[in-house]
Design a protein around this motif. Structure first.
Motif, PDB file in Angstrom:
ATOM      1  N   HIS A 193       1.649  16.633   6.842  1.00 57.48           N
ATOM      2  CA  HIS A 193       0.812  15.793   5.984  1.00 57.48           C
ATOM      3  C   HIS A 193       0.496  14.434   6.610  1.00 57.48           C
ATOM      4  CE1 HIS A 193       0.938  18.334   2.383  1.00 57.48           C
ATOM      5  NE2 HIS A 193       2.170  18.629   2.737  1.00 57.48           N
ATOM      6  N   ALA A 194       1.341  13.992   7.541  1.00 56.26           N
ATOM      7  CA  ALA A 194       1.160  12.641   8.082  1.00 56.26           C
ATOM      8  C   ALA A 194       1.795  12.560   9.456  1.00 56.26           C
ATOM      9  CB  ALA A 194       1.788  11.610   7.148  1.00 56.26           C
ATOM     10  N   VAL A 195       1.355  11.556  10.215  1.00 55.35           N
ATOM     11  CA  VAL A 195       1.972  11.273  11.505  1.00 55.35           C
ATOM     12  C   VAL A 195       2.109   9.764  11.661  1.00 55.35           C
ATOM     13  CG1 VAL A 195      -0.256  11.353  12.725  1.00 55.35           C
ATOM     14  CG2 VAL A 195       1.883  11.656  14.005  1.00 55.35           C
ATOM     15  N   PHE A 196       3.282   9.339  12.072  1.00 56.23           N
ATOM     16  CA  PHE A 196       3.577   7.928  12.291  1.00 56.23           C
ATOM     17  C   PHE A 196       3.441   7.678  13.792  1.00 56.23           C
ATOM     18  CE2 PHE A 196       5.492   9.287   8.411  1.00 56.23           C
ATOM     19  CZ  PHE A 196       5.108   8.300   7.524  1.00 56.23           C
ATOM     20  N   THR A 197       2.416   6.920  14.159  1.00 55.10           N
ATOM     21  CA  THR A 197       1.974   6.851  15.544  1.00 55.10           C
ATOM     22  C   THR A 197       2.376   5.575  16.269  1.00 55.10           C
ATOM     23  OG1 THR A 197      -0.165   6.004  14.795  1.00 55.10           O
ATOM     24  CG2 THR A 197       0.015   8.386  15.136  1.00 55.10           C
ATOM     25  N   LEU A 224       5.298  14.130   9.899  1.00 57.72           N
ATOM     26  CA  LEU A 224       6.004  14.384   8.641  1.00 57.72           C
ATOM     27  C   LEU A 224       5.527  15.697   8.047  1.00 57.72           C
ATOM     28  CD1 LEU A 224       7.859  13.414   6.294  1.00 57.72           C
ATOM     29  CD2 LEU A 224       5.799  12.353   5.318  1.00 57.72           C
ATOM     30  N   GLN A 225       6.451  16.630   7.888  1.00 52.54           N
ATOM     31  CA  GLN A 225       6.131  17.932   7.329  1.00 52.54           C
ATOM     32  C   GLN A 225       6.758  18.059   5.947  1.00 52.54           C
ATOM     33  OE1 GLN A 225       7.816  20.418  10.395  1.00 52.54           O
ATOM     34  NE2 GLN A 225       5.926  20.429  11.590  1.00 52.54           N
ATOM     35  N   ALA A 226       5.972  18.546   5.004  1.00 51.43           N
ATOM     36  CA  ALA A 226       6.454  18.822   3.651  1.00 51.43           C
ATOM     37  C   ALA A 226       5.808  20.115   3.189  1.00 51.43           C
ATOM     38  CB  ALA A 226       6.108  17.677   2.693  1.00 51.43           C
ATOM     39  N   ALA A 227       6.630  21.010   2.666  1.00 49.49           N
ATOM     40  CA  ALA A 227       6.137  22.317   2.214  1.00 49.49           C
ATOM     41  C   ALA A 227       5.388  23.042   3.329  1.00 49.49           C
ATOM     42  CB  ALA A 227       5.249  22.153   0.982  1.00 49.49           C
ATOM     43  N   MET A 247       0.838  -1.180   0.000  1.00 46.76           N
ATOM     44  CA  MET A 247       0.000   0.000   0.000  1.00 46.76           C
ATOM     45  C   MET A 247       0.876   1.232   0.000  1.00 46.76           C
ATOM     46  SD  MET A 247      -2.644   1.419   2.918  1.00 46.76           S
ATOM     47  CE  MET A 247      -1.329   2.353   3.733  1.00 46.76           C
ATOM     48  N   SER A 248       0.562   2.222  -0.849  1.00 42.53           N
ATOM     49  CA  SER A 248       1.299   3.469  -0.859  1.00 42.53           C
ATOM     50  C   SER A 248       0.320   4.619  -0.972  1.00 42.53           C
ATOM     51  CB  SER A 248       2.304   3.504  -2.016  1.00 42.53           C
ATOM     52  OG  SER A 248       1.639   3.472  -3.263  1.00 42.53           O
ATOM     53  N   ALA A 249       0.762   5.786  -0.523  1.00 39.00           N
ATOM     54  CA  ALA A 249      -0.081   6.975  -0.583  1.00 39.00           C
ATOM     55  C   ALA A 249       0.815   8.186  -0.731  1.00 39.00           C
ATOM     56  CB  ALA A 249      -0.932   7.099   0.682  1.00 39.00           C
ATOM     57  N   THR A 250       0.283   9.250  -1.290  1.00 35.24           N
ATOM     58  CA  THR A 250       1.022  10.488  -1.426  1.00 35.24           C
ATOM     59  C   THR A 250       0.785  11.360  -0.206  1.00 35.24           C
ATOM     60  OG1 THR A 250       0.818  10.404  -3.825  1.00 35.24           O
ATOM     61  CG2 THR A 250       1.383  12.527  -2.866  1.00 35.24           C
ATOM     62  N   ALA A 251       1.863  11.816   0.407  1.00 32.05           N
ATOM     63  CA  ALA A 251       1.750  12.606   1.629  1.00 32.05           C
ATOM     64  C   ALA A 251       1.971  14.094   1.357  1.00 32.05           C
ATOM     65  CB  ALA A 251       2.751  12.116   2.668  1.00 32.05           C
ATOM     66  N   GLY A 252       1.715  14.542   0.148  1.00 32.68           N
ATOM     67  CA  GLY A 252       1.848  15.947  -0.182  1.00 32.68           C
ATOM     68  C   GLY A 252       3.230  16.286  -0.690  1.00 32.68           C
ATOM     69  N   SER A 253       3.302  17.277  -1.602  1.00 33.77           N
ATOM     70  CA  SER A 253       4.572  17.763  -2.144  1.00 33.77           C
ATOM     71  C   SER A 253       5.422  16.652  -2.742  1.00 33.77           C
ATOM     72  CB  SER A 253       5.369  18.514  -1.060  1.00 33.77           C
ATOM     73  OG  SER A 253       4.644  19.614  -0.586  1.00 33.77           O
ATOM     74  N   GLY A 254       4.761  15.664  -3.339  1.00 28.00           N
ATOM     75  CA  GLY A 254       5.479  14.599  -4.008  1.00 28.00           C
ATOM     76  C   GLY A 254       6.077  13.548  -3.103  1.00 28.00           C
ATOM     77  N   VAL A 255       5.758  13.568  -1.828  1.00 29.33           N
ATOM     78  CA  VAL A 255       6.275  12.570  -0.889  1.00 29.33           C
ATOM     79  C   VAL A 255       5.378  11.339  -0.928  1.00 29.33           C
ATOM     80  CG1 VAL A 255       6.766  12.053   1.524  1.00 29.33           C
ATOM     81  CG2 VAL A 255       7.308  14.310   0.597  1.00 29.33           C
ATOM     82  N   ARG A 315      10.695  17.124   6.547  1.00 31.89           N
ATOM     83  CA  ARG A 315      11.101  17.383   7.921  1.00 31.89           C
ATOM     84  C   ARG A 315      10.268  16.501   8.837  1.00 31.89           C
ATOM     85  NH1 ARG A 315      12.795  22.910   9.161  1.00 31.89           N
ATOM     86  NH2 ARG A 315      11.291  22.917  10.866  1.00 31.89           N
ATOM     87  N   VAL A 316      10.854  16.058   9.931  1.00 32.54           N
ATOM     88  CA  VAL A 316      10.145  15.210  10.890  1.00 32.54           C
ATOM     89  C   VAL A 316      10.181  15.883  12.260  1.00 32.54           C
ATOM     90  CG1 VAL A 316      10.218  13.020  12.148  1.00 32.54           C
ATOM     91  CG2 VAL A 316      10.543  13.046   9.666  1.00 32.54           C
ATOM     92  N   ARG A 317       9.002  16.048  12.867  1.00 32.22           N
ATOM     93  CA  ARG A 317       8.912  16.607  14.212  1.00 32.22           C
ATOM     94  C   ARG A 317       8.618  15.488  15.196  1.00 32.22           C
ATOM     95  NH1 ARG A 317       4.847  19.733  17.449  1.00 32.22           N
ATOM     96  NH2 ARG A 317       3.311  19.400  15.783  1.00 32.22           N
TER      97      ARG A 317
END
Length: 466
Positions: A135-139, A128-131, A1-9, A110-112
């Motif tokens: 866009h996403a969070v790994f929990t 996960l931050q892009a632009a 499974m894959s998904a786009t997380a914004g800004s081409g990520v 960038r990862v916070r």
């Protein structure tokens, strides 16, 4: 499974269905990060090669309880920075991270770091931050799909405190992240690390705010229901935290030494585990006396790891070498690294000419018919909560993880053993058969028991553990 997380990520999920977990490869077309990799890192390396990306960062959300991590081995193989909570008592070099840190992975990503205790005291989530947008969070084992990670794996003494922390962590994530942020948990797809099994295969913060009990209920009700719903978890979990803190090496997946019939017999007679990986009905139809059935097409690692006395020499028997190799891969994920021996072929070869054993396989309709014509023992090997929800009137209850030590408690006679869907019943039947008992394996869905005419009850006293 894959998904786009914004800004081409792109976020690519790496499923490990046998353990109910996911790892993630995240990349911008050039640079990649990995979250919570499993022990068999060749899957991750192959995926990165196919995508043509360089793995530069590896992140652990926590010291895992249900599998041995591949994080350190992956970081060493790729030269990636290995990010682990600064508070985790590990014995290897890593990039120590703490709440509020921001890691520049690439010009795009960038990862916070967000502290999210609850599943463990030192659990982290990674946004996960892009632009400029999260866009996403790994929990990890914190906020799952419709659920949360269980808080009792560090011991029941900590469960109440961690359950309250889990509630606070879920609310922190919901408050600090945008509602359109995709949620990517590690647990919840069948893992016993999940308090309840997750709903769906994707979600966002906004959706979790509508459906997740940690975000819908008040704190006391959430904690009360969470703790009341906890059931047993695999015994091998006790070994995972220490292994992960020590820094696991890459696994050795080379073929085990081949065992001939005489060696197989010696190992069985010595009380070692000789495990037959073939389909459970094929095992029932004919198998070497004393061998145990753990069908590869099921939860092999979970139940073998749960039942086997840790450190017991293990021999694997498969229909093909590929079956043995697949079993090895599953087992290294929980720290069972090298089988003592293995053989591929058929039970006629493994027995060295000795007579094979067999037992019948039936369904619930057959059980209803049998109990009307002769005395039978009905053995239910499901977990306590399953038994408490519903069980067959007059059945004996011994959960599968307690059965090897409690076989002597099973009443004399013809034993019909069942579970929820057949897998655990097949394992239990092989233990009973190895002990010389007359057994029938019920390979059927429990929901069909009532339809077959079997009387069902609520709770009854189970046999007291010895």
């Amino acid at each position: 499974m894959s998904a786009t997380a914004g800004s081409g990520v792109e976020v690519v999920a790496i499923d490990t269905p046998a353990l109910g977990d996911r790892s993630y490869l995240v990349h911008d077309g050039d640079v990649a990060l990995v979250v919570d990799p499993q022990r068999d890192i060749d899957r991750v390396l192959e995926l990165a090669a196919v995508r043509g990306v360089r793995i530069t960062h590896v992140f652990e959300t926590h010291l895992h309880n249900d599998y041995v991590t591949g994080g350190l081995a992956l970081a060493r193989a790729t030269g990636a920075a290995y990010h682990v909570n600064a508070a985790d008592p590990v014995t290897f070099d890593r990039v120590a991270v703490s709440d509020g840190d921001t890691i520049e992975v690439s010009a795009v990503m960038r990862v916070r770091v967000l502290a999210s205790p609850g599943h463990t005291f030192t659990h982290l989530a990674y946004a996960l931050q892009a632009a400029g947008h999260a866009h996403a969070v790994f929990t990890g084992g914190s906020l799952l799909y419709g659920s949360t990670g269980r808080p009792d794996l560090l011991g029941r003494a900590h469960a109440d405190e961690l359950a309250h922390a889990q509630f606070a962590s879920a609310h922190r994530l919901a408050a600090e992240l945008p509602q359109d942020a995709d949620v990517y948990p590690t647990h919840g797809f069948g893992s016993f690390c999940s308090a309840t099994q997750s709903e769906g295969t994707s979600s966002t913060i906004g959706r979790e705010m509508r459906v997740n009990s940690a975000l819908r209920l008040g704190e006391e009700q959430y904690v009360r229901e969470l703790l009341a719903g906890l059931d047993a978890f695999p015994a091998y979990y006790a070994h995972m935290g220490p292994a992960n803190a020590a820094g696991p090496s890459a696994p050795d997946l080379s073929p085990p030494r081949r065992a001939e019939a005489a060696e197989i017999r010696r190992r069985v007679e010595a009380g070692q585990w000789v495990v037959d990986l073939r389909a459970r009905r094929a095992f029932a139809a004919g198998h070497v006396a004393g061998t145990l059935s753990f069908d590869l097409d099921g939860s092999l690692a979970t139940y073998l790891g749960w039942l086997i006395p840790w450190g017991t020499p293990l021999t694997l028997l498969g229909h093909t070498p590929e079956q043995v190799a697949e079993a090895q891969r599953e087992l290294v994920r929980i720290g069972i690294d090298r089988p003592a021996a293995a053989a591929a072929g058929n039970p006629g070869t493994w027995s060295g000419g000795r007579a094979l054993r067999s037992y019948p396989v039936a369904d619930f309709a057959d059980l209803e018919s049998a109990r009307r014509h002769r005395p039978v023992v009905i053995l239910d090997v499901r977990r306590d909560q399953e038994w408490n929800d519903s069980h067959i009137t007059g059945a004996v209850h011994i959960p599968i993880h307690e059965l090897p030590a409690r076989i002597a408690e099973v009443p004399e006679g013809e034993v019909w053993v069942h579970c929820e869907a057949g897998y655990r019943a097949s394992v239990a039947a092989s233990f009973l058969d190895a002990a010389g008992r007359t057994v029938v394996a019920v390979d059927d869905e429990y929901e069909r028991a009532a339809r077959a005419g079997l009387p069902l009850d609520g709770p009854l006293p189970q046999l007291a553990a010895q």
